[in-house]
Scaffold this active site. Structure first.
Site, PDB file in Angstrom:
ATOM      1  N   SER A 279       0.844  -1.198   0.000  1.00 20.50           N
ATOM      2  CA  SER A 279       0.000   0.000   0.000  1.00 20.50           C
ATOM      3  C   SER A 279       0.880   1.249   0.000  1.00 20.50           C
ATOM      4  O   SER A 279       2.105   1.162   0.062  1.00 20.50           O
ATOM      5  CB  SER A 279      -0.922  -0.014   1.221  1.00 20.50           C
ATOM      6  N   TYR A 280       0.252   2.414  -0.021  1.00 23.07           N
ATOM      7  CA  TYR A 280       0.983   3.681  -0.131  1.00 23.07           C
ATOM      8  C   TYR A 280       1.982   3.814   1.014  1.00 23.07           C
ATOM      9  O   TYR A 280       1.618   3.692   2.188  1.00 23.07           O
ATOM     10  CB  TYR A 280      -0.014   4.835  -0.097  1.00 23.07           C
ATOM     11  N   PRO A 281       3.273   4.045   0.687  1.00 18.13           N
ATOM     12  CA  PRO A 281       4.306   3.978   1.728  1.00 18.13           C
ATOM     13  C   PRO A 281       4.527   5.255   2.522  1.00 18.13           C
ATOM     14  O   PRO A 281       5.415   5.299   3.353  1.00 18.13           O
ATOM     15  CB  PRO A 281       5.559   3.629   0.916  1.00 18.13           C
TER      16      PRO A 281
END
Length: 854
Positions: free
Chosen positions: A332-334
């Site tokens: 997922s978005y880091p």
């Protein structure tokens, strides 16, 4: 049919999004800027059939900068930068991104923005809107939508498409404010410091003596730890080591209740008391169950900490890998501050994707069968969910570092829904000669999450036997041991990240950048254990700020500014007021800093050598005829002690004297610059390089770009042809390259080798009738000539002549980099002019030549 233009942040992301939204049924074409593709398909939008175009930008479209005249370091007082106008410029002029976006947005009906869902992404949203709004149909903000997503999965992306929102102007403004503050403050201090100190000292070894509102407090943490180490005075202390013998014959080490004493005589008194005691009496044994808690869900800062301390990867490298894994749909978005899963997060579904994994699939399957635990409640920042694996990956699918990071992210996620590790803790209390001792051991009951995170398991040697009250053991050894207090160690990257987060320095996105900056600018060096040791330059800078104005290096001001910027993003503070307030504070501090610079200079004098004492004699000054010194430390430069003048030189290459030849304009001796054994070489006049003699020359040009009409070193005498790759370069004969002759572009990295073994090569006034390049005359050595035996000289076009054409090879210059690596750059094919008097090559000839070289 109406048209919907959709814009992502990166080309690879645009392709992934289009593939998901079109169910793989799309057509792709290359964009006019050459960097971004457009993926097209038809589908439903707002209840009607429409034509979709998905494309991307490459990060920021526009950048914040000063108008041209304010970028001249020599003519603008840095204090003016606090009040100078600010303008938006293309972030990457080579990509022509605004033109590309306007072309694709012409007459579209809707705009859907798929930029990364953080403040920077929101800022890029409005950069895109500003570029395209005027060319869209029906100017209305209702046509512009924002997609909110946290992972590149079918579920997330299609949910985002069905729940579009409006872009957030306040978040975009907070980024505008930060950009402008960093530009004004950083440029003003950096320019002043760089010019002041590089004009006085020759061994600084840093191209820029930079200041940054976040960078400098980051450096301050490292120097503060260094100062504690240097000022630390070790102090002796004494501990008593006692061993007792267990019933099974093994020895047990006991911990003294007093731990340590700083008085040796008193410690010896206790040793004597213990030795006269009648064995070790068991006072009591206490057993209790304990738990090692499973980890919290992973946010950005924790990922960076673990990657540095556990995986041996720097923060910036870690973020680059994480962003790539995100774009490829693995995680997922880091970039997130949240370490708590929302109530509606599909934990079982995410876990189920790992059930068939060859490494941890069996454990996951058992976990699903037995029931997962509810993750611990952490901090919900309201931005993105924690960093989570989105699909299974094996080690063979990823490169080494990507796998290490993905492996940790996945194990951490599995651990968050695993049981705690449980153990039985036994503590036994003893008395020996009226002194109290104890020992503690643990026995694992259930490994829980440590099965998937084995490095957190209990050690095998932590178990101790259970002893009964009033049981007596014999004392095997009593020893008084002298030790010394030890200084703290240098900060690790992991510790520095924690300090930055605690004090509000930077964001989860910018923390890696600030740490990387202080490393690259030679303020700290990374030593084993990924510890940050300040260099003499980093130390003297921080101490200098502390002498003048400690606020410049403390985190308090920047932390306060970050809080105000956060209020702008929430719509609770005025953009202009916050920005101007911060500018006014640093404007006053800058003026005070300039007035007190001598306080910092005193520290520099004690640490570095003056220019007059640095370097080695190299070439003669054209004014005083005395030798100038070549200062090799970055930035490399020439210094004339007699005239007290410094002359900049090209960087990342080698400099040597060029045959004691002089420039006809100013009598300065020429020097020769080369990028290395396989690089290109050209002579330059130190004075002309810094003070362009002609209107059509800019600062930083060598003889291969000089427009002098008659000088034998200028490109007007040695230019052969327009470059076969870049737009406006000229291929110039390298007079120093014999007997392995070559010509090199004076703009890009193209190098053409030819006529190996020739004794002489010269450029003639005539030009080729076919392509317009200037012809060359070549004299070949005996036995090296491709000509008939009766002839050793030949004149012709290097590109068209039947004898010359097979002898040429195209290469790219290899630039010397600070890291020791090589960089190869390639220009785009162009139609520049040759030598100023040749005709240049027509388009069809350019294509023919380029095809020949490929």
């Amino acid at each position: 049919m109406k048209t919907v233009l959709m814009v992502a942040e990166k080309p690879s992301l645009a392709q992934s999004l289009a593939k998901i939204l079109s169910n793989g049924n799309m057509n792709s074409r290359k964009g006019s800027n050459g960097a971004c593709s457009i993926h097209e398909y038809t589908g439903k939008f707002n209840g009607e059939q429409v034509f979709f175009k998905m494309t991307s930008v490459c990060g920021h479209v526009m950048g914040c900068d000063f108008p041209g005249k304010y970028n001249n370091w020599d003519k603008v007082d840095p204090v003016e930068l606090f009040t100078a106008p600010i303008s938006k410029k293309e972030a990457n002029p080579n990509l022509h991104m605004p033109t590309f976006l306007r072309k694709e947005a012409t007459s579209v009906d809707y705009l859907v923005l798929w930029l990364d869902c953080d403040k920077e992404g929101e800022n890029i949203c409005f950069e895109v809107i500003d570029c395209v709004r005027s060319v869209m149909n029906r100017l209305s903000t209702q046509q512009i939508y924002r997609a909110r997503f946290s992972a590149i999965t079918d579920t997330d992306i299609k949910h985002a498409m069905n729940h579009l929102v409006q872009p957030n102007k306040n978040e975009a403004l907070s980024v505008d404010a930060r950009q402008e503050l960093d530009l004004r403050i950083g440029c003003a201090f950096t320019r002043y410091q760089t010019r002041f100190f590089q004009g006085k000292y020759g061994d600084l070894d840093s191209t820029l003596i930079s200041y940054g509102p976040c960078q400098t407090p980051t450096l301050g943490f490292c120097v503060e730890r260094h100062d504690k180490i240097q000022s630390f005075k070790p102090e002796p202390y004494w501990v008593i080591n006692v061993q007792v013998q267990l019933p099974n014959g093994k020895n047990l080490y006991l911990d003294w209740e007093r731990v340590r004493l700083f008085d040796k005589e008193v410690a010896q008194m206790f040793v004597n008391r213990i030795k006269t005691g009648d064995g070790a009496l068991v006072l009591e044994t206490i057993q209790k169950r304990g738990e090692k808690q499973r980890p919290l869900a992973l946010n950005t800062v924790e990922m960076l900490r673990v990657a540095s301390s556990g995986l041996g990867m720097g923060p910036q490298h870690t973020m680059q890998i994480a962003e790539r894994l995100y774009t490829q749909g693995y995680i997922s978005y880091p970039r997130t501050e949240t370490n708590s899963y929302p109530e509606n997060f599909d934990l079982r579904g995410t876990l189920r994707q790992q059930a068939s994994h060859p490494v941890w699939g069996k454990y996951v399957t058992e976990l699903l069968q037995n029931g997962i635990e509810k993750p611990k409640k952490g901090h919900d920042a309201g931005d993105h969910p924690p960093i989570t694996p989105m699909k299974a990956a094996t080690e063979g699918e990823l490169d080494h570092d990507s796998w290490k990071l993905y492996d940790y992210i996945t194990r951490n996620f599995i651990a968050t829904v695993s049981p705690n590790c449980t153990y039985l803790q036994t503590t036994i209390y003893f008395e020996i000669g009226s002194e109290k001792f104890s020992c503690t051991g643990k026995v694992q009951v259930d490994p829980g999450f440590t099965t998937i995170m084995p490095w957190m398991q209990l050690g095998d040697d932590e178990e101790i036997p259970s002893l009964k009250k009033d049981e007596k053991l014999s004392v095997e050894e009593v020893k008084l041991v002298e030790k010394q207090t030890s200084p703290p160690d240098y900060l690790t990257e992991s510790e520095l990240i924690s300090l930055m987060e605690k004090h509000g320095i930077g964001t989860d996105a910018s923390i890696p950048v600030h740490i990387n900056n202080i490393c690259e600018r030679n303020y700290v060096s990374i030593i084993p254990g990924r510890k940050l040791k300040p260099t003499p330059l980093g130390i003297v800078l921080v101490h200098g700020y502390q002498k003048i104005d400690v606020d410049l290096v403390l985190p308090t001001i920047r932390s306060s500014v970050e809080q105000q910027l956060a209020l702008i993003a929430l719509g609770k503070a005025d953009f202009l007021e916050v920005k101007q307030h911060a500018i006014d504070i640093f404007h006053r501090k800058f003026r005070y800093f300039v007035d007190c610079i001598t306080a910092m200079d005193e520290l520099f004098e004690m640490t570095f050598s003056s220019l007059a004492d640095s370097g080695r004699p190299l070439s003669r000054c054209g004014k005083c005829r005395r030798y100038m010194k070549f200062v090799q430390a970055k930035p490399s430069r020439l210094y004339c002690c007699s005239c007290d003048e410094t002359f900049s030189l090209p960087q990342n290459g080698n400099i040597k004297l060029y045959k004691e030849l002089k420039c006809p304009l100013d009598e300065f001796e020429l020097v020769l610059w080369t990028t290395g054994a396989k690089g290109k070489t050209y002579p330059l006049c130190p004075y002309c390089y810094n003070n362009p003699p002609f209107n059509d020359m800019r600062k930083g040009m060598g003889c291969n770009e000089c427009t002098h009409p008659t000088c034998s070193h200028a490109f007007a005498q040695n230019g052969v042809s327009e470059c076969v790759e870049c737009d406006n370069g000229v291929l110039v004969l390298d007079l120093t390259s014999g007997p392995k002759w070559r010509m090199a572009c004076n703009k890009c990295s193209v190098v053409i080798h030819f006529f190996e073994g020739a004794s002489k090569v010269s450029v003639k006034d005539e030009s080729c009738e076919e392509c317009g390049a200037n012809v060359v005359e070549v004299a070949f050595k005996e036995g090296k000539s491709p000509l008939p035996e009766s002839s050793s000289e030949h004149t012709g076009c290097v590109f068209c002549d039947a004898i010359f054409k097979p002898l040429i090879e195209k290469h790219h210059a290899v630039a010397l980099r600070r890291t020791g690596g090589a960089r190869v750059s390639r220009g785009g094919r162009g139609r520049g002019r040759g030598r100023g008097r040749g005709r240049g090559k027509p388009k069809d000839k350019m294509a023919q030549l380029a095809a020949y070289f490929v």
